[in-house]
Motif scaffolding. Structure first.
Motif, PDB file in Angstrom:
ATOM      1  N   ALA A  24       0.958  -1.201   0.134  1.00  0.00           N
ATOM      2  CA  ALA A  24      -0.112   0.083   0.380  1.00  0.00           C
ATOM      3  C   ALA A  24       1.111   1.019  -0.103  1.00  0.00           C
ATOM      4  CB  ALA A  24      -0.850   0.273   1.144  1.00  0.00           C
ATOM      5  N   GLU A  25      -0.037   2.465   0.049  1.00  0.00           N
ATOM      6  CA  GLU A  25       1.108   3.566  -0.362  1.00  0.00           C
ATOM      7  C   GLU A  25       2.151   3.591   1.053  1.00  0.00           C
ATOM      8  OE1 GLU A  25      -0.532   8.522  -0.736  1.00  0.00           O
ATOM      9  OE2 GLU A  25      -1.765   7.280   0.137  1.00  0.00           O
ATOM     10  N   GLY A  26       2.413   4.232   0.953  1.00  0.00           N
ATOM     11  CA  GLY A  26       3.483   4.559   1.996  1.00  0.00           C
ATOM     12  C   GLY A  26       4.493   2.728   2.188  1.00  0.00           C
ATOM     13  N   GLY A  27       4.230   2.337   1.900  1.00  0.00           N
ATOM     14  CA  GLY A  27       4.953   1.038   2.018  1.00  0.00           C
ATOM     15  C   GLY A  27       4.682  -0.200   3.008  1.00  0.00           C
ATOM     16  N   GLN A  28       3.298   0.341   2.925  1.00  0.00           N
ATOM     17  CA  GLN A  28       2.887  -0.494   4.421  1.00  0.00           C
ATOM     18  C   GLN A  28       2.490  -1.846   3.427  1.00  0.00           C
ATOM     19  OE1 GLN A  28       1.764  -0.129   7.878  1.00  0.00           O
ATOM     20  NE2 GLN A  28       2.289  -2.280   7.306  1.00  0.00           N
ATOM     21  N   ILE A  29       3.313  -3.337   3.644  1.00  0.00           N
ATOM     22  CA  ILE A  29       2.646  -4.294   3.541  1.00  0.00           C
ATOM     23  C   ILE A  29       1.553  -4.674   4.540  1.00  0.00           C
ATOM     24  CG2 ILE A  29       3.227  -7.183   3.075  1.00  0.00           C
ATOM     25  CD1 ILE A  29       4.690  -4.831   1.242  1.00  0.00           C
ATOM     26  N   ILE A  30      -0.001  -5.371   3.530  1.00  0.00           N
ATOM     27  CA  ILE A  30      -0.751  -6.123   3.913  1.00  0.00           C
ATOM     28  C   ILE A  30      -1.290  -7.107   3.655  1.00  0.00           C
ATOM     29  CG2 ILE A  30      -3.134  -4.942   4.453  1.00  0.00           C
ATOM     30  CD1 ILE A  30      -2.901  -2.390   3.645  1.00  0.00           C
ATOM     31  N   ARG A  31      -1.697  -7.830   4.518  1.00  0.00           N
ATOM     32  CA  ARG A  31      -2.432  -9.231   4.036  1.00  0.00           C
ATOM     33  C   ARG A  31      -3.286  -9.479   3.641  1.00  0.00           C
ATOM     34  NH1 ARG A  31       0.756 -14.960   5.457  1.00  0.00           N
ATOM     35  NH2 ARG A  31       2.547 -13.924   4.372  1.00  0.00           N
ATOM     36  N   ILE A  32      -3.986 -10.425   2.406  1.00  0.00           N
ATOM     37  CA  ILE A  32      -5.343  -9.984   2.550  1.00  0.00           C
ATOM     38  C   ILE A  32      -5.480 -11.965   2.389  1.00  0.00           C
ATOM     39  CG2 ILE A  32      -7.631  -9.709   0.508  1.00  0.00           C
ATOM     40  CD1 ILE A  32      -6.043  -7.284  -0.240  1.00  0.00           C
ATOM     41  N   SER A  33      -6.003 -11.960   3.000  1.00  0.00           N
ATOM     42  CA  SER A  33      -6.667 -13.681   3.076  1.00  0.00           C
ATOM     43  C   SER A  33      -7.868 -14.163   3.106  1.00  0.00           C
ATOM     44  CB  SER A  33      -5.911 -14.084   4.883  1.00  0.00           C
ATOM     45  OG  SER A  33      -4.965 -13.669   4.869  1.00  0.00           O
ATOM     46  N   PHE A  34      -8.012 -15.664   2.241  1.00  0.00           N
ATOM     47  CA  PHE A  34      -9.482 -15.755   2.459  1.00  0.00           C
ATOM     48  C   PHE A  34      -9.629 -17.565   1.982  1.00  0.00           C
ATOM     49  CE2 PHE A  34      -9.088 -17.655  -1.886  1.00  0.00           C
ATOM     50  CZ  PHE A  34      -8.559 -16.453  -2.419  1.00  0.00           C
ATOM     51  N   SER A  35      -9.747 -18.288   3.689  1.00  0.00           N
ATOM     52  CA  SER A  35     -10.454 -19.583   3.940  1.00  0.00           C
ATOM     53  C   SER A  35     -11.527 -20.018   4.171  1.00  0.00           C
ATOM     54  CB  SER A  35      -9.310 -19.796   4.201  1.00  0.00           C
ATOM     55  OG  SER A  35      -9.452 -21.231   5.099  1.00  0.00           O
ATOM     56  N   ASN A  36     -11.778 -20.979   4.049  1.00  0.00           N
ATOM     57  CA  ASN A  36     -13.047 -22.071   4.406  1.00  0.00           C
ATOM     58  C   ASN A  36     -13.033 -22.490   5.665  1.00  0.00           C
ATOM     59  OD1 ASN A  36     -11.455 -24.185   3.801  1.00  0.00           O
ATOM     60  ND2 ASN A  36     -13.494 -25.524   3.166  1.00  0.00           N
ATOM     61  N   MET A  37     -11.597 -21.899   6.330  1.00  0.00           N
ATOM     62  CA  MET A  37     -11.617 -21.749   7.738  1.00  0.00           C
ATOM     63  C   MET A  37     -12.149 -21.031   8.488  1.00  0.00           C
ATOM     64  SD  MET A  37      -8.021 -24.043   8.114  1.00  0.00           S
ATOM     65  CE  MET A  37      -6.989 -23.372   7.261  1.00  0.00           C
ATOM     66  N   PHE A  38     -11.327 -20.258   8.025  1.00  0.00           N
ATOM     67  CA  PHE A  38     -12.156 -18.394   8.449  1.00  0.00           C
ATOM     68  C   PHE A  38     -13.900 -18.798   8.989  1.00  0.00           C
ATOM     69  CE2 PHE A  38      -8.051 -17.854   8.640  1.00  0.00           C
ATOM     70  CZ  PHE A  38      -7.842 -16.869   7.259  1.00  0.00           C
ATOM     71  N   LYS A  39     -14.103 -18.042  10.463  1.00  0.00           N
ATOM     72  CA  LYS A  39     -15.715 -18.487  11.208  1.00  0.00           C
ATOM     73  C   LYS A  39     -16.268 -16.722  11.255  1.00  0.00           C
ATOM     74  CE  LYS A  39     -14.914 -22.364  13.811  1.00  0.00           C
ATOM     75  NZ  LYS A  39     -15.328 -22.331  14.976  1.00  0.00           N
ATOM     76  N   GLU A  40     -15.748 -16.080  10.487  1.00  0.00           N
ATOM     77  CA  GLU A  40     -15.715 -14.802  10.286  1.00  0.00           C
ATOM     78  C   GLU A  40     -14.758 -13.555  10.358  1.00  0.00           C
ATOM     79  OE1 GLU A  40     -16.817 -13.392  14.179  1.00  0.00           O
ATOM     80  OE2 GLU A  40     -14.428 -13.453  15.450  1.00  0.00           O
ATOM     81  N   PHE A  41     -15.602 -12.406   9.598  1.00  0.00           N
ATOM     82  CA  PHE A  41     -14.236 -11.606   9.138  1.00  0.00           C
ATOM     83  C   PHE A  41     -13.099 -11.527  10.032  1.00  0.00           C
ATOM     84  CE2 PHE A  41     -12.233  -8.049   6.618  1.00  0.00           C
ATOM     85  CZ  PHE A  41     -12.698  -6.811   7.533  1.00  0.00           C
ATOM     86  N   LYS A  42     -12.517 -10.650   9.552  1.00  0.00           N
ATOM     87  CA  LYS A  42     -11.279  -9.793  10.834  1.00  0.00           C
ATOM     88  C   LYS A  42     -10.860  -9.079  10.685  1.00  0.00           C
ATOM     89  CE  LYS A  42     -11.196 -13.677  14.499  1.00  0.00           C
ATOM     90  NZ  LYS A  42     -10.249 -14.619  14.718  1.00  0.00           N
ATOM     91  N   SER A  43     -10.575  -8.297  11.084  1.00  0.00           N
ATOM     92  CA  SER A  43     -10.004  -7.057  10.427  1.00  0.00           C
ATOM     93  C   SER A  43      -8.912  -6.648  11.478  1.00  0.00           C
ATOM     94  CB  SER A  43     -10.636  -6.068   9.599  1.00  0.00           C
ATOM     95  OG  SER A  43      -9.727  -4.822   9.242  1.00  0.00           O
ATOM     96  N   THR A  44      -7.463  -6.394  10.348  1.00  0.00           N
ATOM     97  CA  THR A  44      -6.543  -4.866  11.457  1.00  0.00           C
ATOM     98  C   THR A  44      -5.793  -4.546  10.949  1.00  0.00           C
ATOM     99  OG1 THR A  44      -4.470  -6.470  11.093  1.00  0.00           O
ATOM    100  CG2 THR A  44      -5.961  -7.277  13.121  1.00  0.00           C
ATOM    101  N   ALA A  45      -5.099  -3.398  11.158  1.00  0.00           N
ATOM    102  CA  ALA A  45      -4.493  -2.105  10.515  1.00  0.00           C
ATOM    103  C   ALA A  45      -3.274  -3.186   9.233  1.00  0.00           C
ATOM    104  CB  ALA A  45      -3.994  -1.397  10.606  1.00  0.00           C
ATOM    105  N   THR A  46      -3.010  -4.298   9.056  1.00  0.00           N
ATOM    106  CA  THR A  46      -2.319  -5.734   8.628  1.00  0.00           C
ATOM    107  C   THR A  46      -2.273  -6.194   7.516  1.00  0.00           C
ATOM    108  OG1 THR A  46      -0.980  -6.496   9.512  1.00  0.00           O
ATOM    109  CG2 THR A  46       0.338  -3.625   9.431  1.00  0.00           C
ATOM    110  N   TRP A  47      -3.974  -6.621   7.973  1.00  0.00           N
ATOM    111  CA  TRP A  47      -4.746  -7.968   7.825  1.00  0.00           C
ATOM    112  C   TRP A  47      -6.040  -7.939   7.451  1.00  0.00           C
ATOM    113  CZ3 TRP A  47      -2.456 -13.285  10.669  1.00  0.00           C
ATOM    114  CH2 TRP A  47      -2.985 -14.213   9.752  1.00  0.00           C
ATOM    115  N   LEU A  48      -6.254  -8.533   6.544  1.00  0.00           N
ATOM    116  CA  LEU A  48      -7.488  -8.491   6.102  1.00  0.00           C
ATOM    117  C   LEU A  48      -7.804 -10.173   5.721  1.00  0.00           C
ATOM    118  CD1 LEU A  48      -8.478  -5.989   3.485  1.00  0.00           C
ATOM    119  CD2 LEU A  48      -9.014  -6.014   6.540  1.00  0.00           C
ATOM    120  N   GLN A  49      -9.045 -11.089   7.241  1.00  0.00           N
ATOM    121  CA  GLN A  49      -9.780 -12.341   6.869  1.00  0.00           C
ATOM    122  C   GLN A  49     -10.954 -12.841   5.885  1.00  0.00           C
ATOM    123  OE1 GLN A  49      -8.440 -14.542  10.288  1.00  0.00           O
ATOM    124  NE2 GLN A  49      -6.471 -13.440  10.204  1.00  0.00           N
ATOM    125  N   PHE A  50     -11.289 -13.046   5.714  1.00  0.00           N
ATOM    126  CA  PHE A  50     -12.445 -12.828   5.251  1.00  0.00           C
ATOM    127  C   PHE A  50     -13.066 -14.540   4.994  1.00  0.00           C
ATOM    128  CE2 PHE A  50     -12.724  -8.942   3.224  1.00  0.00           C
ATOM    129  CZ  PHE A  50     -12.056  -8.165   2.901  1.00  0.00           C
TER     130      PHE A  50
END
Length: 1829
Positions: A93-119
């Motif tokens: 992302a802008e400013g050199g920030q590395i952000i992880r976007i993950s998706f899996s059928n193991m995730f039970k709910e959406f979770k979000s932090t400043a550096t990680w999105l889990q779908f």
């Protein structure tokens, strides 16, 4: 920058990296290729039981990047049926920030932090299969393995939109991809085009779709094969995320219901982003919003149907009878789904969109919301009112300005650690953590900057040498390390440390190397070193070296002169480290005799000087024992060792410091070295500055708690200090002034209230404190501390008064300016969940968790209770702290109740219910009943009541009709914890979990809310300030936000005009200015007591000591300013007020009283550990006891046994010696005759006793006072004299023991003494509390101890007069779990028995020091063990005393595992058991264990005989406070009553308990005898706390009658002189005259109403001498210093007032309640009344009823707490809080002082003849034989 044109139109990723070569990519685990029959090509298969162990990652290493800029990512894959899979995309992302976007059928709910999105990924299924319907209706949380009929899928991820919508970040490029098992994958590619797999190139050409329009057909090498005439969508799945138009949950990735060709046929895409449009959906599109239709139940109408407006909807709410929906297109790449559209007119549907980001998140989908919390959707359900639809286009309306909140200030410090705080190079800023946020504060202006990005509490900080790079780490199972640019406050790089939690970070001086220390998954210490040379340019952090070690590391620092060298210290080690050739190696410093020390910190000499060679470097290390080590760095040897010792009190006005020699050292937590001095922070709360030779302290500052961190600034002019109690400040070396930068609560902030006039903020916290803050300077002004936990607070709207409700149910009202407790009310029985003032200030309301609601008159100073109603508020504490709300006109009060489903609106003046609204029936389609959580009136519209519900809704209700006006769903992902409306009712503020939202109150915008993050714990309360310039949220800390909305202009804008506003300048001077408004303050808030000044004392020549001044607040009427810890329990909790005003940030201020905030050690988790009973009294040290043989009275008997002691009873069956403790006395009793001897030498409560084996010497130990050590007395049994007094232990002595040969004497905590002269031989320092100890019964050189850390096997090695102790600690067996060992005894010489706090008995082999077997001997904690021969006795807190036959233990052989009786191992036999009346705390038995004596906590000593299984009560006593004592008229018996509701009748001759009457759940406050001399008719009357009076018949041992003459507690009771009536007085001042025959109330005397009556006394006296008719006199004395004297003839029903005495007194300001007023008739002359109480002087006043004046006064040294007059010899007994019992001869004033009690005297009472006297202190009852003076 390199050109990216080669990436157009797409990039085949597998081909780009040549995946078949695996040179630029990597595979791990089971990765293979196979020919897929469906696709007719080779694909890759990834499989494995654990998805994370089998994967393909592109590119190969983490420091490489794909650099693919296409905003659409395409994945062609097929999940493996009935398995789980995961995909991880790392994007820049802008400013050199590395952000992880993950998706899996193991995730039970959406979770979000400043550096990680889990779908969560919800897999689709084949068309018309059974799985298809499940997938179509999937809701949040429906996550399962892949269905068996899953198909090949083309997944399209819009990376640019995802980052923008969920994190408000700008997408730059795709860095790496990781495909984890289980799946088959054909290929991946990126593109800037949105390609359609369902159409061919020819079809696209015919449709006019081209790349220039941002769309087109799927390339052939990427497409799936389709047979001629077939349909792509019938064979494969197409999933686009975020989806277009669908109303499937937007926080999960799943298949939509609309085929792409449906939209393609009617829509031509344009590359231009367009604003949202409204469309009339076709039937196909209507199917896609079926989920919303189910929620809103809108009626379907025909397409193009036009609705007619019949009425104007209320509050701008939209309603329609069509399926037309207000839909939007993506602002970047989405077009409308239908060319013919209609748009909703003036009142759009409620929106879920959050707008703008400033420490907040901002999703952009109207009908489905996705924010940091991951909400599914937000639905505004309209009230059915028809509206018209319009086809005109409307631009997007947002909540403006964006952002509407800006974080301005945070009050708080610490969270995970208080050991991190840093200076900047310039010395004008301090950087420190506050939970998950890092704060950089300017020390001159208190301006704060924030570093936000951590998702959990920050645990470590480090600066490089130039302080432009800042490193930070957070706690958690996978700790994250971030590197920041300090000047720009932006994150440069982030990496995961692979440690569970990093506790220490250190930056090299040049910033090229970063070192961290933490724990790995096996709890082993791990050291990691990163290369950070490129962190500023490319944001790269690479691991240089990593090492695991078994040594403990407390601190680790990189040498400033060499980036490859490090030094660490910890428990029992100091090590030097070096990185060489990618490996991390270390060597220890040879510590020699100091190898067992616990080292806490290290520091290099001379700061950052580079002109020294490494060989000249000196390293300093500190330890908890007070040692300072100087270490030669090059030779790795100790150069010098010094020990810092506490001050020695040489003179009253001077302290000197010692640095060597003997004694306990100063426990040093932190050390910092400059070129000229060294700073140390220690456990005793002192920051000390020393010269480098540590010759003497030249400057010191005392803090409220242990100093956890010190740091010298770069210019050596200031020293930063932090304490474990959450305080941060610095000492200015030049001016010798101390400046407090930040104070903070040490636990969760529960609630707050704002004083808008004085700009004060009051907060209540779980740490037990209520604090008042200045909102401009962030300074803490006042600190109110209570043992009783505060629950809710409220400021008066116009006065400097605040009210607080507590967990005990007490409501207190305080005046801040005068420091006065205005009122205290105890009508509540549960936690006070709400306290609120009416806006006009005339009324106050409170509610508790038990359902009660109270109304107070706040116009009067005493805040009288007007009305209390029960069971009207919903029970429970979840609605605290703001369970009540009052309308702006002060006429209505709203709350949830009487059940959780009902909202009640009541009349604010009468509490009469006006309206009930059942919120559970408002949504008939909901499967669950909705309950109300919070209520809030709208300030500007009294007709609106807002209700937050458990279904995450906010309801707008009409206060007149109860009608639902509007509702908003899915407000937060979790339940709304607080809500508030701005004063102009244009904004709504809500809190849910860790987030805060600001809403448009009218919900008429497209983007109705903005979300803000920053809290690391749930937000407990939010509110606007009264001036609407700020918003405040509290939880983990106190967040103050600037509210940026213009209070006058319209907040919405339909055009893209720039919104301008003027933010507040954060560098504005604080002096004289209000930051929120810029208006100068007229005056500074005045402290209610003078600000304490620093006490500057000379410590040596040319040196100064900056010390805290200890002061008391003399104006709080409810509590003495006691110097003890504020955490101590009190019989009644009162607030202690501390003035903490600082005149300006840079003035030499103070840090509060260290004594007030000192915390006592936490009590171990076992009852066996002795904790002294809390006392508020202190012994008067000036008391002089009378000389022997000259005493005016002698102690005759002690009634009772101290059940609070542990091991405080001994018995020698051979010698017939029996001794036990009661209070501060040791009683030696002869069991046959019952005679007593008393050993008087202690002044505090005796904790334990021990007897030598020859029964000639007794040892007893008592606790020390708050400033002294414990005292051990050695007694000669024969003479009863004290041979030796030992004062050594700081804490309570837990156990005493003599060795088998009586050579050694052991006191715990552990010191060994010689029994010959009782000189200290050695002491043993252990880490945890020791509970019990025992010597071997046959070997004098063996002993064992047990405690919280396990068992200690000790061997004494004696060589002449020298004694060495060898100790081996063994943990408790793992089979018993996490327990504490509580008691110990030997079995023969080979075995040892220990017990645990969970009921286990463990058998140990003494030689091997290992556990052989265990068994469950009890259900509770075993605190007593006694072993004789093959029998073992156990006593526990379950009251069971059990006798075991343990002969089989001797046959247990050491094997691999512990023998467990429960598993069928060696058997032990339970011979006998008996249940006693309380927890067993002491036991002594004969050698055969056949008979013995056992003590319990209820104050009883039992004789136990196992042969007949019998128990006989030897000694009885009260467990709780004794309130009254009275003699029978023949003096053969006496009666006592206590707080536990018991009334006990005793024999005066034998001191044995005759009969006991027990009333449960009530306190008995007073008792009296019937004056009859007839033994058959003897009865006792007692008054109780519920207002009842009970008459007990002693002959029949039954209750004869129960009366209730009062509705409050009875404070005094007395039979009339003739016994014809009973007079009783209540706490409210009413005196009732009752008939003891029929129980009727004859008369109620109200003259003392309003003040508690303390004394009622009746005497025979002919009243004609006073001019009145009657044969009796009686008096009543009340707490308001008034005495009434009455003449009565009860047979004639006459009672007339004879005299009314009123004694003047000045205002009382000494802290606690006013001293009691007491009065009594003179026994020799009933015309004299003796009075004592609070007045101008401490004195006894003798008042003549005949002369109507005071005829004599006797001065007293203390305020009296009890008084009694003897019928002979003119003796007066007076007791005081100073524990002094004073015997006075009233004719001469001669007196003698006696101090036999360990607490303040409560009662003293002469017998009718005057020959005996009772004195009572708490539960200690002493009987004296009076001889006279």
């Amino acid at each position: 920058m390199a050109s990216t044109g080669w990436q157009h139109p797409y990039v085949n990723i597998f081909k780009h990296v040549k995946i078949e070569d695996w040179k630029k990519s990597k595979k791990e685990g089971d990765v293979s290729t196979y020919m897929d029959k469906t696709l007719k090509c080779v694909v890759y298969r990834i499989k494995g039981p654990v998805p994370a162990n089998s994967y393909i990652v592109v590119p190969k290493t983490s420091n490489q990047s794909l650099g693919l800029t296409g905003c659409f990512f395409y994945l062609l894959f097929r999940p493996t049926p009935e398995k789980y899979f995961a995909v991880h995309l790392d994007v820049a992302a802008e400013g050199g920030q590395i952000i992880r976007i993950s998706f899996s059928n193991m995730f039970k709910e959406f979770k979000s932090t400043a550096t990680w999105l889990q779908f969560p990924f919800l897999c689709g299924a084949a068309k018309d299969s059974v799985y298809e319907s499940i997938a179509r209706s999937a809701r949040h949380g429906l996550v399962s393995p892949v269905p068996t009929s899953v198909r090949w899928t083309c997944l399209v991820l819009d990376l640019q939109y995802t980052l923008s919508a969920y994190l408000n970040r700008c997408y730059i490029h795709l860095k790496s991809i990781k495909l984890c098992a289980n799946m088959a994958v054909k290929n991946m590619f990126t593109s800037d085009l949105q390609l359609d797999p369902g159409i061919s190139f020819s079809q696209a050409k015919l449709m006019g779709l081209a790349s220039s329009q941002g769309t087109g057909a799927m390339p052939r090498e990427m497409s799936f094969p389709v047979a001629k005439g077939g349909s792509w969508h019938d064979l494969y799945d197409y999933i686009k995320f975020p989806s277009e138009g669908t109303k499937l949950p937007c926080d999960s990735i799943q298949k939509g219901h609309l085929h792409p060709e449906a939209s393609s046929s009617t829509n031509q895409r344009s590359p231009d982003r367009e604003n949202a449009h409204c469309v009339n959906l076709s039937k196909t599109v209507q199917d896609r919003v079926s989920l919303i239709q189910q929620l809103t139940a809108l009626k379907q109408i025909q397409r193009n149907h036009t609705s007619v407006v019949t009425s104007t909807p209320e509050l701008g709410v939209v309603s329609t009878h069509s399926k037309n929906w207000h839909c939007r297109d993506d602002s970047s790449e989405r077009q409308l789904l239908s060319s013919s559209s209609q748009q909703l007119a003036s009142s759009p549907l409620c929106d879920s969109v959050d707008g703008g980001v400033h420490v907040y998140v901002h999703p952009e989908d109207d009908l489905s919301k996705q924010g940091e919390e991951g909400e599914e959707e937000l639905v505004c359900t309209p009230v059915p009112c028809p509206v018209s639809l319009s086809s005109s286009k409307e631009s997007k309306q947002m909540l403006l300005p964006d952002p509407i909140l800006r974080l301005n200030q945070i009050i708080g410090f610490g969270g995970a650690t208080t050991k991190c705080a840093l200076w900047t190079k310039s010395g004008d800023e301090v950087v420190y953590p506050c939970h998950a946020i890092i704060i950089s504060m300017k020390i001159a202006s208190n301006q704060q900057r924030f570093f936000i990005g951590h998702t959990d509490k920050v645990s470590a900080l480090a600066f490089n040498g130039s302080t432009n790079l800042l490193a930070s780490a957070q706690i958690g199972s996978s700790s994250v390390v971030r590197v920041w640019n300090h000047h720009k406050a932006n994150c440069l790089a982030m990496c995961r440390s692979h440690a569970h939690s990093l506790t220490c970070l250190s930056f090299s001086y040049g910033g090229g190397v970063l070192c961290g220390v933490g724990k790995d998954s096996h709890n082993k210490t791990m050291v990691m070193v990163w290369n950070t040379l490129n962190v500023s340019k490319r944001g790269e952090m690479t691991i240089l070296a990593k090492a695991h070690t078994d040594v403990d590391i407390h601190t680790m620092k990189i040498a400033f002169f060499d980036d490859t060298r490090m030094v660490s210290c910890g428990r029992e080690n100091i090590r030097l480290w070096r990185v060489r050739n990618g490996t991390l190696r270390s060597c220890p410093v040879n510590l020699g005799e100091y190898h067992s020390l616990n080292f806490t910190d290290v520091a290099f000499e001379e700061g950052n000087s580079f002109d020294h060679h490494v060989d000249d470097r000196t390293l300093f290390a500190s330890s908890r024992s007070g040692h300072i080590f100087e270490i030669d760095y090059s030779r790795v040897v100790i150069r010098n060792v010094r020990r810092l010792l506490p001050a020695q009190q040489q003179h009253a006005d001077r302290r000197e410091k010692r640095t060597f020699n003997t004694g306990l050292g100063i426990a040093i937590n932190s050390i910092s070295v400059s070129s000229s001095f060294c700073a140390t922070g220690s456990e005793d709360g002192f920051l000390r500055l020393w010269p480098l030779d540590f010759s003497a302290v030249f400057l010191e500052a005392e803090h409220e708690g242990p100093v956890s961190m010190v740091l010298v600034s770069f210019d050596s002019l200031r020293v930063l200090a932090a304490t474990s109690t959450g305080n941060l400040g610095f000492l200015d070396v030049m001016s010798r002034g101390y400046n407090t930068l930040m104070r903070s609560h040490t636990d969760t902030v529960l609630g707050f209230s704002v004083d808008g006039i004085h700009r004060h903020l009051t907060t209540a916290s779980s740490d037990g404190s209520i604090r008042i803050w200045d909102m401009d300077s962030l300074h803490q002004l006042y600190d109110f501390v209570s043992e009783d936990s505060p629950c809710s607070v409220a400021f008066h709207p116009s006065e400097q008064i605040f009210a607080c409700g507590f967990s005990s149910g007490i409501v207190r009202v305080f005046a801040i300016s005068s420091a006065k407790l205005l009122a205290e009310h105890t009508q509540h029985r549960g936690d006070v969940v709400g306290v609120v003032f009416s806006p006009d200030g005339d009324s106050m309301y409170s509610a508790d968790s038990q359902g009660s609601l109270a109304l107070y008159n706040s116009c009067e100073e005493d805040y009288n209770v007007i009305k209390v109603v029960c069971n009207v508020v919903a029970r429970g504490t979840e609605r605290a702290p703001d369970a009540l709300t009052v309308s702006s006109d002060s006429r209505s009060l709203a709350f949830v109740g009487p059940s959780e489903y009902i909202v009640t609106i009541a009349d604010a003046y009468s509490l009469e219910e006006l309206l009930h609204v059942d919120v559970s029936i408002l949504d008939v389609d909901s499967p669950r009943l909705d309950s109300a959580l919070k209520v809030c009136f709208s300030p500007a519209s009294i007709e609106h009541l807002l209700v937050a519900t458990s279904a995450n809704k906010i309801l707008w209700l009409s206060t007149k009709t109860g009608r639902l006006l509007r509702q908003v769903s899915k407000v937060h992902k979790q339940q709304c914890s607080s809500l508030a409306v701005s004063h102009d009712s244009r904004f709504l503020l809500t809190a849910g979990h860790n987030t805060v939202k600001v809403w448009d109150y009218n919900m008429q915008l497209d983007v109705n809310s903005q979300m803000f993050i920053g809290h690391s714990q749930p937000v407990r309360q939010v509110s606007f300030t009264p001036d609407q310039l700020m918003a405040i949220s509290v939880g983990d800390a106190i967040f103050l936000w600037n509210f940026l909305a213009d209070p006058t202009d319209c907040l919405t804008d339909s055009s893209p005009l720039k919104v301008s506003f003027s933010p507040l300048k954060t560098d504005t001077k604080i002096d004289g200015l209000r930051l929120s408004s810029g208006i100068p303050r007229q005056s500074a808030p005045l402290p209610f007591s003078p600000a304490p000044q620093l006490d500057i004392n000379d410590v040596g020549q040319d040196s100064l000591s900056v010390c805290e001044g200890n002061w008391t607040i003399p104006t709080v009427p409810t509590q003495e300013a006691h110097p003890g810890p504020t955490s101590d329990p009190r019989p009644a909790s009162f607030l202690k007020v501390t003035d903490l005003v600082s005149m300006s940030p840079m003035n030499a201020g103070h840090m509060g009283t260290g004594d007030l905030k000192q915390k006592k050690p936490v009590r171990p988790d076992c009852y066996r550990h002795f904790i002294p009973r809390f006392k508020t009294s202190a012994l008067d040290q000036a008391v002089v006891s009378p000389q022997p043989q000259e005493e005016g009275m002698k102690l005759k008997a002690v009634i009772g046994y101290n059940g609070n002691g542990r091991g405080n009873m001994v018995w020698s069956p051979d010698q017939g010696l029996f001794a036990y403790s009661c209070g501060c006395l040791v009683v030696v009793e002869h069991l046959h005759s019952g005679s007593q001897r008393h050993l008087l030498g202690h002044t505090e409560e005796v904790s334990c006793v021990a007897l030598t084996n020859d029964s000639q010497t007794l040892a007893s130990a008592s606790v020390g006072s708050s400033s002294s050590k414990s005292v051990i007395c050695i007694w000669d049994i024969q003479s009863g004299t004290c041979r030796k007094t030992i004062s050594y232990h700081k804490g309570a002595v837990q156990c005493l023991a003599f060795s088998r040969d009586d050579r050694f004497f052991l006191s715990v905590e552990v010191a060994l003494w010689s029994s010959r002269n009782f000189q200290l031989l050695l002491n043993m320092q252990v880490s945890g509390p020791i509970h019990d100890a025992a010597f071997s019964p046959s070997s004098a050189n063996q002993m064992a101890c047990v405690g919280s850390q396990g068992a200690y096997f000790c061997v004494l090695d004696t060589q002449g007069h020298d004694v060495d102790l060898k100790v081996h600690r063994v943990n408790a067996p793992v089979e018993v779990g996490d327990v504490e060992l509580t008691a110990v005894c030997y079995h023969m010489d080979s075995f040892l028995f220990t017990s645990t706090n969970r009921g286990h008995v463990c058998v140990w082999d003494v030689a091997m020091q290992r556990c052989l077997m265990i068994w469950d001997a009890d259900e509770g904690e075993i605190g007593v063990l006694v072993c004789r021969g093959n029998r073992l006795l156990t006593g526990s807190n379950t009251r069971w005393l059990r006798l075991w036959e343990v002969e089989a233990v001797r046959g247990v052989k050491p094997v691999g595992k512990v023998d467990n009786v429960e598993d069928g191992g060696t058997k032990v036999l339970l011979e006998h058991e008996i249940m006693l009346d309380g927890t067993i705390v002491s036991a002594a038995f004969d050698n055969a264990l056949d008979m013995g004596i056992v003590g319990t906590t209820v104050g009883t000593l039992w004789y136990i005989n196992w042969s007949d299984n019998s128990s006989i009560r030897l000694v009885s006593g009260h467990k709780t406070k004794v309130n009254d004592v009275a003699f029978s008229f023949d003096e053969s018996h006496f009666v006592t009553c206590s707080e536990d509701g018991s009334v006990r009748v005793w024999s005066t001759s034998s001191y044995e308990l005759v009969v006991q009457f027990q009333v449960l759940s009530q306190s008995c406050g007073c008792v009296c005898w019937h004056p009859s001399s007839d033994k058959d008719g003897t009865c006792v009357a007692a008054g109780y706390s519920d207002g009842t009076m009970r008459i007990f018949q002693l002959v029949s041992t039954e209750m004869e009658m129960k009366l209730q003459p009062h509705n409050v507690a009875i404070s005094a009771i007395q039979y009339s002189a003739s016994g014809y009536v009973i007079l009783s007085a209540g706490n409210n001042g009413l005196v009732a005259v009752s008939n003891p025959v029929n129980g009727s109330t004859i008369q109620v005397i109200r003259d003392h109403k309003g003040a508690m009556v303390t004394t009622v006394q009746c005497v025979h006296e002919q009243c004609k001498n006073f001019g009145l008719e009657g044969n009796e006199l009686w008096l009543g004395a009340s707490a308001d210093r008034r005495v009434s004297v009455w003449a009565a003839d009860w047979m004639k029903d006459k009672c007339n007032l004879l005299d009314w005495l009123s004694f003047p007194a000045p205002a009382y300001f000494l802290g606690e309640s006013e001293p009691l007023s007491m009065a009594t008739f003179c026994p020799a002359d009933h015309s004299l009344v003796i009075y004592t109480g609070y007045g101008v002087e401490k004195e006894l006043s003798f008042y003549s009823l005949i002369k109507k004046q005071v005829i004599k006064k006797i001065a007293l040294p203390h305020w009296a707490t009890c008084i009694s007059l003897a019928s002979r010899k003119h003796l007066v007994a007076v007791g005081s809080k100073e524990r002094v019992l004073k015997l006075i001869k009233s004719t001469s004033g001669r007196f003698q002082d006696f101090v036999p009690h360990s607490d303040s005297l409560e009662t003293c009472r002469f017998s009718p003849s005057g020959a005996l006297l009772f004195s009572v202190a708490y539960n200690e009852i002493l009987l004296w034989e009076v001889q006279g003076l």
